[in-house]
Design an enzyme around this catalytic site. Sequence first.
Site, PDB file in Angstrom:
ATOM      1  CD  GLU A  29      -4.732 -20.180 -29.095  1.00 37.87           C
ATOM      2  OE1 GLU A  29      -4.826 -18.666 -29.171  1.00 37.87           O
ATOM      3  OE2 GLU A  29      -5.083 -20.494 -27.902  1.00 37.87           O
ATOM      4  CG  HIS A  83      -7.207 -15.456 -30.180  1.00 31.88           C
ATOM      5  ND1 HIS A  83      -8.085 -14.821 -29.901  1.00 31.88           N
ATOM      6  CD2 HIS A  83      -7.343 -16.873 -29.611  1.00 31.88           C
ATOM      7  CE1 HIS A  83      -8.620 -15.306 -28.673  1.00 31.88           C
ATOM      8  NE2 HIS A  83      -8.369 -16.503 -28.391  1.00 31.88           N
ATOM      9  CG  HIS A  85     -10.175 -20.742 -29.088  1.00 26.68           C
ATOM     10  ND1 HIS A  85     -11.084 -20.354 -28.380  1.00 26.68           N
ATOM     11  CD2 HIS A  85      -9.180 -19.967 -28.666  1.00 26.68           C
ATOM     12  CE1 HIS A  85     -10.735 -19.309 -27.597  1.00 26.68           C
ATOM     13  NE2 HIS A  85      -9.411 -19.033 -27.615  1.00 26.68           N
TER      14      HIS A  85
END
Length: 144
Positions: A29, A83, A85
């Site tokens: 990530e 962020h 995934h």
Amino acid sequence: MKMGPTKIFLTDLQWQSMESHVRARFPREACGVLAGECSRVHWVAPVTNVDESLNRFRMDPQEQLDVMLRIENEGVSLLGIYHSHPRGPDNLSESDIQEAAYLETAHLVWSPDVEKWSCRAFLIEYGTVREIPIHITGQETQSS
Ligand SMILES: [Zn+2]
């Protein structure tokens, strides 16, 4: 109670810089910050993810402090936290919602699509999640 932005305006270049960052960190990530005024992003900054697991992120504390000081010095706002995934899903996880450190900001999630990465933005309001639109503009925003 102050809420986060109800939409996000960013430039092609800002989009591309986030995309190349999350792509480069795959399969881990990646995370970073969007700063600006109202809904308009002035700059994006990648922040090192110091979490060693593959499905969580935690910003490097010194870099996080530096970026927050820059925001304060420039008189802009923290508009969003992004962020990735790397294995999906394309929305916030339960832990993202529970562990969100900044509530008056947008939460952007990058996830890999077939050939490119996509990004969705959300607000967390009283524990519920609402998607907000991302508008990409062709022009670089002037910063003062
Ligand atoms: Zn997440």
